[in-house]
Design a protein around this motif. Structure first.
Motif, short mmCIF file in Angstrom:
data_model
loop_
_atom_site.label_atom_id
_atom_site.label_comp_id
_atom_site.label_asym_id
_atom_site.label_seq_id
_atom_site.Cartn_x
_atom_site.Cartn_y
_atom_site.Cartn_z
N THR A 81 0.86 9.03 -0.12
CA THR A 81 2.03 8.30 0.55
C THR A 81 3.25 8.76 -0.31
N ALA A 82 3.25 9.77 -1.21
CA ALA A 82 4.44 10.12 -1.74
C ALA A 82 5.44 10.43 -0.74
N ASP A 83 6.77 10.15 -0.57
CA ASP A 83 7.71 10.78 0.10
C ASP A 83 7.78 9.88 1.35
N LEU A 84 6.77 8.96 1.43
CA LEU A 84 6.68 8.13 2.71
C LEU A 84 7.43 6.79 2.34
N SER A 85 7.67 5.78 3.32
CA SER A 85 8.24 4.58 3.01
C SER A 85 7.61 3.52 2.38
N PRO A 86 8.14 2.77 1.74
CA PRO A 86 7.31 1.75 1.17
C PRO A 86 6.29 0.69 1.85
N GLN A 87 6.59 0.73 3.02
CA GLN A 87 5.56 0.23 4.03
C GLN A 87 4.54 0.99 3.98
N ALA A 88 4.79 2.44 4.16
CA ALA A 88 3.50 3.29 4.22
C ALA A 88 2.45 3.19 3.22
N THR A 89 3.31 3.01 2.03
CA THR A 89 2.17 2.81 0.82
C THR A 89 1.70 1.47 0.93
N GLU A 90 2.60 0.55 1.29
CA GLU A 90 1.85 -0.88 1.43
C GLU A 90 0.57 -0.84 2.26
N LEU A 91 0.76 -0.22 3.32
CA LEU A 91 -0.35 -0.41 4.36
C LEU A 91 -1.50 0.51 4.04
N ALA A 92 -1.20 1.81 3.32
CA ALA A 92 -2.48 2.39 2.86
C ALA A 92 -3.18 1.71 1.78
N ASN A 93 -2.39 0.82 0.88
CA ASN A 93 -3.15 -0.02 0.01
C ASN A 93 -4.10 -1.12 0.36
N LEU A 94 -3.27 -1.68 1.43
CA LEU A 94 -4.07 -3.01 2.24
C LEU A 94 -5.19 -2.46 2.64
N ILE A 95 -5.40 -1.39 3.30
CA ILE A 95 -6.30 -0.72 4.08
C ILE A 95 -7.26 -0.53 3.07
N ALA A 96 -7.11 0.25 2.13
CA ALA A 96 -8.02 0.63 1.10
C ALA A 96 -8.79 -0.73 0.40
N ARG A 97 -7.87 -1.74 0.26
CA ARG A 97 -8.41 -2.99 -0.31
C ARG A 97 -9.29 -3.89 0.52
N GLU A 98 -8.92 -3.78 1.78
CA GLU A 98 -9.50 -4.92 2.73
C GLU A 98 -10.35 -4.21 3.78
N ILE A 99 -10.41 -3.33 3.88
CA ILE A 99 -11.29 -2.28 4.69
C ILE A 99 -12.74 -2.80 4.77
#
Length: 121
Positions: A81-99
Motif C-alpha cells: 500500500t506504499a503510495d496509497l491513501s491511509p484508508q487503503a493501508t487501513e483496509l489492507a490491514n483490516l482484511i489481513a487481520r479479520e479475514i
C-alpha cells in the motif's frame, strides 16, 4: 482451498476422474495435485494450467476462467500500500487481520462488492 484448486477439483468430480489418474496424465505427482487443489501449494505455472486445460479439453471461456482463477490463487498474499491513501493501508490491514474470522457469507459479500467497484473504475 484456492479458487483454482476448487475449480480443478470440481472438474475432476464432474468427469469422474481420480486424483491419481489426472496427476499421471498431466505429469505431476498425486501429492502435488492434491496440495494444489487444497491450497497448500501456490499459484500453478502457466505451463501446468495449460496442461490442465488440455486435459479437460475445456472451451475458450472456461479455459480463460481457469487461467484467471490461477492468477487469483496465491494462498499467501502480500499487499503493497506504499503510495496509497491511509484508508487503503487501513483496509489492507483490516482484511489481513479479520479475514479468518469472517463468515463465508461476509467474504462473498465483500468480494462481490469489490468486483462491482472494480468494474466502475
Amino acid at each position: 482451498m484456492t479458487p483454482f484448486g476448487s475449480r480443478v477439483r470440481d472438474l475432476r468430480a464432474q468427469r469422474g476422474v481420480t486424483l491419481t489418474e489426472m496427476a499421471r496424465a498431466i505429469g505431476v505427482t498425486p501429492t502435488y495435485l492434491s496440495a494444489l487443489e487444497t491450497g497448500k501449494r501456490g499459484k500453478p505455472t502457466w505451463a501446468l494450467v495449460q496442461r490442465i486445460i488440455a486435459y479437460f479439453n475445456v472451451i475458450w471461456d472456461e479455459a480463460e476462467d481457469l487461467q484467471r482463477l490461477a492468477e487469483l490463487s496465491r494462498p499467501r498474499v502480500v499487499v503493497d500500500t506504499a503510495d496509497l491513501s491511509p484508508q487503503a493501508t487501513e483496509l489492507a490491514n483490516l482484511i489481513a487481520r479479520e479475514i479468518r474470522h469472517l463468515p463465508p457469507e461476509a467474504v462473498a459479500e465483500l468480494l462481490g462488492r469489490l468486483k462491482i467497484l472494480r468494474k466502475r473504475a
